[in-house]
Write a protein that holds these residues in place. Structure first.
Motif, PDB file in Angstrom:
ATOM      1  N   GLU A  57       0.826  -1.198   0.000  1.00 44.93           N
ATOM      2  CA  GLU A  57       0.000   0.000   0.000  1.00 44.93           C
ATOM      3  C   GLU A  57       0.864   1.253   0.000  1.00 44.93           C
ATOM      4  N   GLY A  58       0.543   2.206  -0.894  1.00 41.29           N
ATOM      5  CA  GLY A  58       1.257   3.471  -0.948  1.00 41.29           C
ATOM      6  C   GLY A  58       2.536   3.460  -1.754  1.00 41.29           C
ATOM      7  N   GLU A  59       2.913   2.315  -2.302  1.00 46.11           N
ATOM      8  CA  GLU A  59       4.155   2.230  -3.075  1.00 46.11           C
ATOM      9  C   GLU A  59       3.917   2.532  -4.546  1.00 46.11           C
ATOM     10  N   VAL A  60       4.975   2.983  -5.220  1.00 50.74           N
ATOM     11  CA  VAL A  60       4.918   3.267  -6.652  1.00 50.74           C
ATOM     12  C   VAL A  60       6.170   2.683  -7.310  1.00 50.74           C
ATOM     13  N   ARG A  61       5.948   1.935  -8.366  1.00 50.91           N
ATOM     14  CA  ARG A  61       7.062   1.395  -9.150  1.00 50.91           C
ATOM     15  C   ARG A  61       6.698   1.519 -10.621  1.00 50.91           C
ATOM     16  N   VAL A  62       7.603   2.074 -11.421  1.00 47.99           N
ATOM     17  CA  VAL A  62       7.396   2.182 -12.861  1.00 47.99           C
ATOM     18  C   VAL A  62       8.684   1.767 -13.564  1.00 47.99           C
ATOM     19  N   SER A  63       8.566   0.917 -14.551  1.00 47.60           N
ATOM     20  CA  SER A  63       9.714   0.537 -15.369  1.00 47.60           C
ATOM     21  C   SER A  63       9.385   0.747 -16.839  1.00 47.60           C
ATOM     22  N   LEU A  64      10.414   0.984 -17.616  1.00 43.79           N
ATOM     23  CA  LEU A  64      10.292   1.146 -19.060  1.00 43.79           C
ATOM     24  C   LEU A  64      10.932  -0.061 -19.725  1.00 43.79           C
ATOM     25  N   THR A  65      10.239  -0.658 -20.678  1.00 39.44           N
ATOM     26  CA  THR A  65      10.833  -1.738 -21.449  1.00 39.44           C
ATOM     27  C   THR A  65      11.028  -1.305 -22.890  1.00 39.44           C
ATOM     28  N   LEU A  66      12.143  -1.747 -23.455  1.00 36.00           N
ATOM     29  CA  LEU A  66      12.450  -1.555 -24.869  1.00 36.00           C
ATOM     30  C   LEU A  66      12.659  -2.938 -25.463  1.00 36.00           C
ATOM     31  N   GLU A  67      12.030  -3.210 -26.580  1.00 36.61           N
ATOM     32  CA  GLU A  67      12.112  -4.533 -27.191  1.00 36.61           C
ATOM     33  C   GLU A  67      12.725  -4.447 -28.588  1.00 36.61           C
ATOM     34  N   TYR A  68      13.730  -5.300 -28.826  1.00 41.13           N
ATOM     35  CA  TYR A  68      14.405  -5.353 -30.124  1.00 41.13           C
ATOM     36  C   TYR A  68      14.358  -6.791 -30.632  1.00 41.13           C
TER      37      TYR A  68
END
Length: 280
Positions: free
Chosen positions: A222-233
């Motif tokens: 609760e209350g946490e934030v996680r964001v990741s970016l993926t790049l696919e080749y």
């Protein structure tokens, strides 16, 4: 489907020593930022590490602070565009596809197409890499964990393309307790499985062959934030029709929604573009 309740979630800035949010990062500088990131790296040594670990590499500090802040700002700006999905026993979380990114935060697309980044990835992987087709929503996408219990279970980033597909994970926001658990060598009968775990910070990079790395992300609190970016080749952008259908259904149900996936698929059907699915 937007996540209106999450519009007010604003993540913290990058780690100590970074520039403040809103610092000037000019359009057209993504390739230059990658050049700065690569300046002190020993590519030959990293290539050997990647091979020894069965097509896996982790760098805890890759992107420069200003470029990382640019990604944080983009992730926060795209909060209202997040499409949430829940699959019992497997995943919960939100996603923003490359189509929305192209419309609202095109600097991420510029980073994805960086000639310096692609050339470096080719040296590490030993493969000639191509961009994912234009109708692939996973070509570059943001993945959001913003509610308690958001996670994804054990899986491979299975390629539906005729060739190999490589995943690059970039840490964007990590105000969370989530852990990326992984197992190396699971496809190699001559080596025992090797477990590992990492909590990658903003600016970190992970590179792996999607068909070789078994991995998961543990649930957020609760209350946490996680964001990741993926790049696919990919090494071959072609895909057989029945695989394309499976990929479309997976994307629509588990990630981006039917409206976006099939509208884009129909728009590009005559162009022969192809897609894939799965990321963290």
């Amino acid at each position: 489907m937007s996540v209106q309740a999450e519009e007010q979630v604003v993540a913290p800035g990058v780690r100590d020593g970074s520039v403040a949010s809103g610092a000037p990062v000019q359009a057209g500088d993504a390739d230059a930022a990658v050049g700065r990131a690569l300046g002190d790296l020993n590519t030959n040594q990293l290539r050997n590490e990647y091979v020894d670990q069965g097509s896996f590499l982790y760098l805890s500090d890759f992107l420069p602070a200003d470029a990382t802040q640019r990604l944080i700002d983009a992730a926060n700006a795209l909060m209202p565009e997040v499409n949430r999905n829940f699959i019992p026993g497997h995943k919960a979380g939100g996603s923003v596809s490359r189509h929305t990114i192209d419309r609202l935060q095109p600097w991420i697309a510029e980073l994805y197409r960086s000639p310096k980044l692609i050339a470096w990835l080719e040296k590490i992987t030993g493969d000639k890499l191509q961009l994912s087709p234009q109708d692939d929503p996973h070509a570059y996408a943001l993945y959001y964990y913003t509610r308690a219990g958001d996670h994804i279970g054990w899986h491979y980033d299975t390629s539906y393309y005729d060739g190999r597909r490589y995943t690059v994970l970039l840490g964007v926001i990590d105000d969370s307790s989530c852990i990326l658990d992984y197992e190396l060598h699971t496809r190699d009968e001559n080596k025992p499985d090797e477990p590992g775990a990492v909590q990658y910070p903003p600016g970190a990079l992970i590179l792996f062959d999607g068909d070789k790395l078994r991995h998961r992300v543990t649930p957020s609190r609760e209350g946490e934030v996680r964001v990741s970016l993926t790049l696919e080749y990919v090494t071959n952008p072609n895909m057989r029709p029945w695989r394309r259908f499976i990929s479309n259904m997976k994307d629509a149900i588990a990630y981006f929604g039917f409206r976006q996936v099939f509208r884009k698929a129909l728009q590009s059907a005559t162009g022969g573009a192809r897609k894939t699915g799965g990321s963290v």
